[in-house]
Design an enzyme around this catalytic site. Structure first.
Site, PDB file in Angstrom:
ATOM      1  N   CYS A 295      60.951  53.608  50.333  1.00  0.00           N
ATOM      2  CA  CYS A 295      62.139  53.124  51.038  1.00  0.00           C
ATOM      3  C   CYS A 295      63.193  52.578  50.077  1.00  0.00           C
ATOM      4  CB  CYS A 295      61.755  52.090  52.088  1.00  0.00           C
ATOM      5  SG  CYS A 295      60.848  50.688  51.424  1.00  0.00           S
ATOM      6  N   HIS A 296      62.803  52.265  48.851  1.00  0.00           N
ATOM      7  CA  HIS A 296      63.780  51.793  47.867  1.00  0.00           C
ATOM      8  C   HIS A 296      64.797  52.887  47.523  1.00  0.00           C
ATOM      9  CE1 HIS A 296      60.549  53.596  45.434  1.00  0.00           C
ATOM     10  NE2 HIS A 296      61.515  53.911  44.574  1.00  0.00           N
TER      11      HIS A 296
END
Length: 157
Positions: free
Chosen positions: A123-124
């Site tokens: 998700c980064h």
């Protein structure tokens, strides 16, 4: 959550990763923690997760192969599946992911914030349209934005 709640802790540059297992068969969660020493795994599965996380920290092209406990809503799982397709070293905006799923960027951001498997589900790699880091720090723990900066820089090397 105390450090005793983790089956293993992996030390990383400026942070740590806590591994929670659901029995012997599933990784239940991987959580960002403040910097601290590594803690040896209490189970073989936690040991394998720690090994794979350490391998990714050494080489961001490492491909994970962990048994992740099914979790989240149907929509969250769709978002996480979409995020998992973002290649290492690349980013997409919340709007890009939302368009691919025919949904709203805010909903994508909320699903990213609920991701129980950071790094494995990267998700980064989802950022704001203006180039900002987005809502990665939804829990108000300021160190998460520094972690996101490090993760993105780590993948660019």
């Amino acid at each position: 959550m105390t450090t005793q709640d983790y089956a293993a802790i992996v030390a990383a540059p400026g942070f740590a990763l806590g591994i929670r297992c659901a029995g012997a068969d599933w990784i239940e969660a991987i959580e960002f923690l403040p910097p601290q020493a590594a803690r040896a795994a209490r189970t073989p599965l936690a040991g394998e997760a720690a090994r794979q996380l350490a391998a990714w920290l050494d080489d961001p092209d490492f491909a994970f192969g962990l048994p992740l406990k099914p979790s989240g809503t149907a929509f969250q799982r769709r978002v996480w599946a979409q995020i998992a397709t973002i290649p290492c070293g690349e980013t997409r905006t919340y709007g890009d992911v939302a368009r691919a799923l025919h949904n709203a960027p805010r909903a994508v951001g909320q699903a990213c914030g609920a991701n129980p498997f950071p790094l494995v589900v990267p998700c980064h790699r989802v950022v704001a349209a203006n180039g900002g880091l987005g809502g990665f720090d939804r829990h108000g723990r300021g160190f998460l934005l520094d972690i996101k900066r490090w993760l993105l820089a780590h993948e660019q090397r």
